[in-house]
Design an enzyme around this catalytic site. Structure first.
Site, PDB file in Angstrom:
ATOM      1  N   LYS A 488       0.423  -1.242   0.133  1.00 60.62           N
ATOM      2  CA  LYS A 488      -0.051   0.074   0.106  1.00 60.62           C
ATOM      3  C   LYS A 488       1.325   1.798   0.178  1.00 60.62           C
ATOM      4  O   LYS A 488       2.054   1.052  -0.206  1.00 60.62           O
ATOM      5  CB  LYS A 488      -0.949   0.023   1.190  1.00 60.62           C
ATOM      6  CG  LYS A 488       0.123   0.060   2.512  1.00 60.62           C
ATOM      7  CD  LYS A 488      -1.303   0.459   4.116  1.00 60.62           C
ATOM      8  CE  LYS A 488      -0.261  -0.030   5.423  1.00 60.62           C
ATOM      9  NZ  LYS A 488      -1.859   0.398   6.181  1.00 60.62           N
ATOM     10  N   TYR A 714      15.189  31.289   2.515  1.00 62.67           N
ATOM     11  CA  TYR A 714      14.222  32.831   3.509  1.00 62.67           C
ATOM     12  C   TYR A 714      14.941  32.896   5.262  1.00 62.67           C
ATOM     13  O   TYR A 714      14.941  32.382   6.095  1.00 62.67           O
ATOM     14  CB  TYR A 714      12.933  31.538   3.452  1.00 62.67           C
ATOM     15  CG  TYR A 714      12.549  31.673   1.872  1.00 62.67           C
ATOM     16  CD1 TYR A 714      11.777  33.038   0.968  1.00 62.67           C
ATOM     17  CD2 TYR A 714      12.432  30.739   1.376  1.00 62.67           C
ATOM     18  CE1 TYR A 714      11.550  32.815  -0.352  1.00 62.67           C
ATOM     19  CE2 TYR A 714      12.205  30.018   0.304  1.00 62.67           C
ATOM     20  CZ  TYR A 714      11.766  31.624  -0.567  1.00 62.67           C
ATOM     21  OH  TYR A 714      10.939  31.194  -1.763  1.00 62.67           O
TER      22      TYR A 714
END
Length: 819
Positions: A488, A714
């Site tokens: 999965k 940043y």
């Protein structure tokens, strides 16, 4: 390539077997031990080896495929059920395989180089092949075939056209080398090194050395570094010895080195009282040592220092791995073009046959170097027919001469340049393409045209390691317990059909996905294994039934919805899996819901219970062991209650990865193996027997020298008060490298050294502080591997490895490789 043929009388004598011969005319030239990898069936001998699954149980399938000669050890086996087949009864089939290879080896008198050591065996073998092939016809171990089975398979390839053999041998515990030594019987021995790898099976370092040196007993020439044997207390083998050392007295004493143009290592050494030199096109430490071993070997074999230098400078990297990549026009491309001989072609074709995602299989094959014999290309033809190749694109004058007579779709080109000139007119669409070319044909140019151009950051998935981990759990479980593999969430970020193909090839019993569309994708890719869908809903039942998927049933609501759909379709006994809630409290039937559940099951013909299962909450954590014990006991009690009310049997499973390792009595009929496949099992400490499967890699886009006091990124959070050097790399939080790893919390590997992030992680890139590192733009950067582990990143992020792996973006290219 004329292999010696062995008659029934030959085999009976060599194997000391009790023979049951029904066809005396069969001659043997091919040995087989894996029912999934069959070739040359008319001349093949199948050894029924006993491992987790007894090879005798596959004889029926192998016989059905056309093989008629078998080596067995089960005295109860019904040989009479197989008309016109020959059987050789022995005490031990593995020993018989080794005996046959040893007898084959004894027929040849040309030099044989045997290589062992803790690391570098395969690289040294391949580089020696490059260095010695100009004047020799060499047979060598394919890839890293150095085990108790791999060595006899390798030695079996010796033939009368060869004049030199190079074989590697690997051992992991005392008592293994003796058999390999009698098979290889080297005349020249090379010890690469002695390190920590594979040390668990030895009592001491001396014990380990003693075992490895058994390979070299009686050799005419032994080549080694005395730095690895200076503490050894036993006798060093070899009628003649040649030693090398780095700044230490020896036959080849390397005393100086210098990096040139950032990609060459210039070495100076003393040899026979004179200064000699060598230029090596590598700068990493492991490659330098492997190249020095090859340098010493050339000199020991009598090559002039100038000739050795000339050849060493032309060494090319050994791409020992076969890579599976996404290709153009919805193709899959298998790139295995680092070397080409009949053995490596057979291995690559087995991998091609394993791929089920496309119905059509194409092979692009060059001339096989060393010979232009009709017999060789007849064997190629047989291989291609056995391995279900649909189309051959032949590149080279020799193969083109024979390929025009092959009984399948064939296109021929005189050279790689000729093929590339016509590339635009050749149709490639929705197929699996295997590239297999000799180095001189430069198939990397073909690979570039066939491979999808995508994001440069890549997640590499080592299929050997995944196979190793699966086999580890198989051995731990034994033959009586089935395995459901969890695929999965894109197989924990590692891919869907690529992983499923490997699992199906290795005969797991079940796959499990989270949602129906994941199961549909696997079915569309050719997966035929039973697939359990763990989170079905009513809207998906039509799709589930259409694609023969098996839903998890966790409530009476879902059960009644499914039964209603089945009744409308007049379907009975549809396989489903019942989920019991024993403490997870996520999905599943509680104990007080069983009466209603059983009433529905007893009165409905629509469904049939394939398995009953539950989920352990904390099987990995000792502090919750009491609760785990409670869950296992409750599950047993509830599943027994269900069993007593149904008139048929079903499987039970509750163990996850850590449950397999820590709770043997939780294994029941089947286990669900998940993240352990990828080398992560919290039941193990740092000495885990599992191997790392995934490596995330990127590259440097730009390098900057930063003045003192400037900031990076940043919000100006990256600070370098004294200045330094940074590298901007091509990975960011959109790729799955989380923002929480910024400002030095995360580390990556540049030129073999760990360096910290600096500043905030950006969407598509981030910056590293590489002050003091001699790096260059374009250099590879390792985000995680077996040194910086996924578990380490998870701890830094206060999360679990599952989240790190499943968070790797789909835009990150997946490359699957098989060594």
């Amino acid at each position: 390539m004329n292999h010696i043929l062995y008659s029934t009388e030959d085999l009976t004598g060599i194997l000391k077997a009790e023979s049951f011969i029904q066809n005396k005319d069969i001659l043997i030239r091919t040995i087989l031990s894996d029912s999934r990898k069959l070739s040359d069936i008319n001349h093949a001998l199948f050894f029924a080896l006993k491992a987790r699954r007894d090879g005798h149980s596959f004889i029926a399938a192998v016989y059905e495929a056309g093989v008629r000669s078998f080596v067995i050890s089960d005295s109860e086996f019904d040989t009479g059920a197989y008309p016109d087949a020959n059987f050789y009864m022995v005490d031990d089939t593995l020993m018989a395989l080794q005996d046959l290879a040893a007898a084959h080896r004894s027929k040849f008198n040309y030099p044989v180089i045997g290589i062992t050591g803790s690391n570098g065996k395969t690289i040294v073998k391949e580089w020696l092949y490059q260095l010695l092939v100009p004047e020799s016809n060499i047979v060598r171990s394919p890839k890293s075939y150095n085990s108790q089975i791999g060595v006899p398979v390798s030695v079996w390839e010796m033939n009368e056209e060869n004049d030199l053999a190079i074989f590697e041998a690997g051992v992991s515990k005392t008592g293994e080398m003796e058999n390999l030594a009698r098979i290889i019987r080297p005349t020249i021995g090379i010890l690469t090194n002695i390190g920590e790898a594979h040390s668990a099976g030895f009592e001491s370092l001396n014990d380990k050395i003693r075992e490895k040196l058994k390979l070299f007993e009686g050799v005419d020439l032994f080549i080694y570094s005395d730095k690895y044997l200076d503490q050894y207390d036993g006798e060093i083998p070899g009628k003649n010895k040649f030693t090398w050392n780095y700044r230490g007295q020896s036959n080849l004493e390397v005393f100086d080195d210098e990096v040139l143009e950032e990609r060459f290592q210039f070495l100076r050494a003393r040899f026979n009282g004179k200064d000699v030199q060598a230029m090596i096109p590598f700068t990493d430490q492991a490659s330098i040592e492997n190249a020095i071993i090859c340098w010493a070997s050339l000199l020991a074999l009598g090559y002039e220092p100038e000739e050795a230098d000339k050849r060493l400078e032309k060494l090319i990297p050994v791409g020992m791995r076969l890579e599976l990549k996404n290709g153009i026009n919805n193709c899959s491309v298998i790139d295995d073009s680092y070397s080409l001989d009949l053995s490596s072609l057979a291995i690559a074709l087995d991998f091609l046959k394993q791929q089920n995602q496309h119905q059509r299989r194409t092979l692009i094959l060059s001339d096989i170097p060393g010979t232009d014999s009709e017999a060789l290309y007849e064997q190629v033809r047989n291989l291609l027919e056995n391995k279900s190749v649909d189309r051959l694109i032949a590149v080279g004058e020799h193969i083109s001469k024979y390929a025009v007579q092959y009984p399948f779709e064939t296109e021929c080109f005189a050279s790689t340049a000729d093929f590339l000139e016509h590339f635009a007119s050749i149709k490639f669409h929705n197929e699996t393409i295997l590239l297999k070319g000799a180095r001189a044909f430069e198939f990397e140019r073909v690979s570039q045209l066939l491979t999808q151009k995508v994001h440069e950051t890549v997640l590499e998935i080592n299929l050997n390691a995944l196979e190793h981990n699966l086999n580890h759990y198989k051995l731990e479980l034994g033959a009586g317990t089935k395995i459901m593999a969890m695929v999965k969430a894109f197989s924990y970020g590692s891919g869907s059909f690529e992983i499923a193909n490997l699992l199906e090839f290795n005969k797991v019993d079940y796959l499990a996905v989270a949602y129906a569309d994941e199961g549909v994708a696997l079915r569309n890719a050719g997966c035929s294994l039973p697939i359990m869908v763990m989170s079905p809903d009513a809207m998906a039942f039509e799709t589930i039934i259409q694609h023969k998927l098996e839903p998890e049933i966790f409530s009476t609501r879902v059960l009644n919805q499914l039964i209603e759909v089945l009744n409308l379709k007049n379907l009975e006994n549809y396989p489903v899996h019942l989920k019991l809630d024993t403490g997870m409290h996520r999905l599943g039937f509680m104990e007080d819901e069983l009466d209603e559940l059983l009433e529905i099951l007893v009165n409905s013909k629509g469904v049939r219970i394939q398995s009953v299962f539950s989920h352990l909450v904390a099987s990995e954590d000792p502090k919750h062991d009491e609760f785990t014990r409670y869950q296992i006991d409750l599950f047993f009690r509830l599943s027994e209650r269900i069993s007593k009310n149904l008139n048929y049997s079903f499987m039970r499973h509750i163990a996850n990865t850590s449950g397999i390792s820590r709770w043997p009595d939780s294994r029941f009929d089947m286990v669900r193996l998940g993240i352990g496949l990828y080398g992560i099992d919290s039941a193990y400490d740092s000495k885990s027997p599992l191997q790392t499967v995934t490596s995330l890699k990127t590259s440097i886009s730009q390098i900057k020298n930063i003045p003192a006091g400037d900031t990076i990124g940043y919000s100006r959070e990256g600070k370098m008060p004294e200045g330094g050097k940074i590298a901007t790399v091509k990975i960011g939080y959109a790729d799955g490298y989380r923002r929480g790893l910024g400002n030095g919390k995360g580390k990556m590997i540049v030129r073999g050294k760990e360096v910290p992030t600096i500043g905030k992680i950006c969407m598509d890139m981030c910056m590293l502080d590489i002050s003091g590192i001699d790096a260059a733009e374009g250099d590879e950067v390792i985000v995680f591997n077996d040194q910086i582990r996924v578990e380490d990143l998870a701890k830094q992020l206060d999360t679990i490895p599952y989240e790190v792996l499943t968070g790797i973006s789909q835009r990150v290219k997946r490359i699957y490789y098989y060594e």
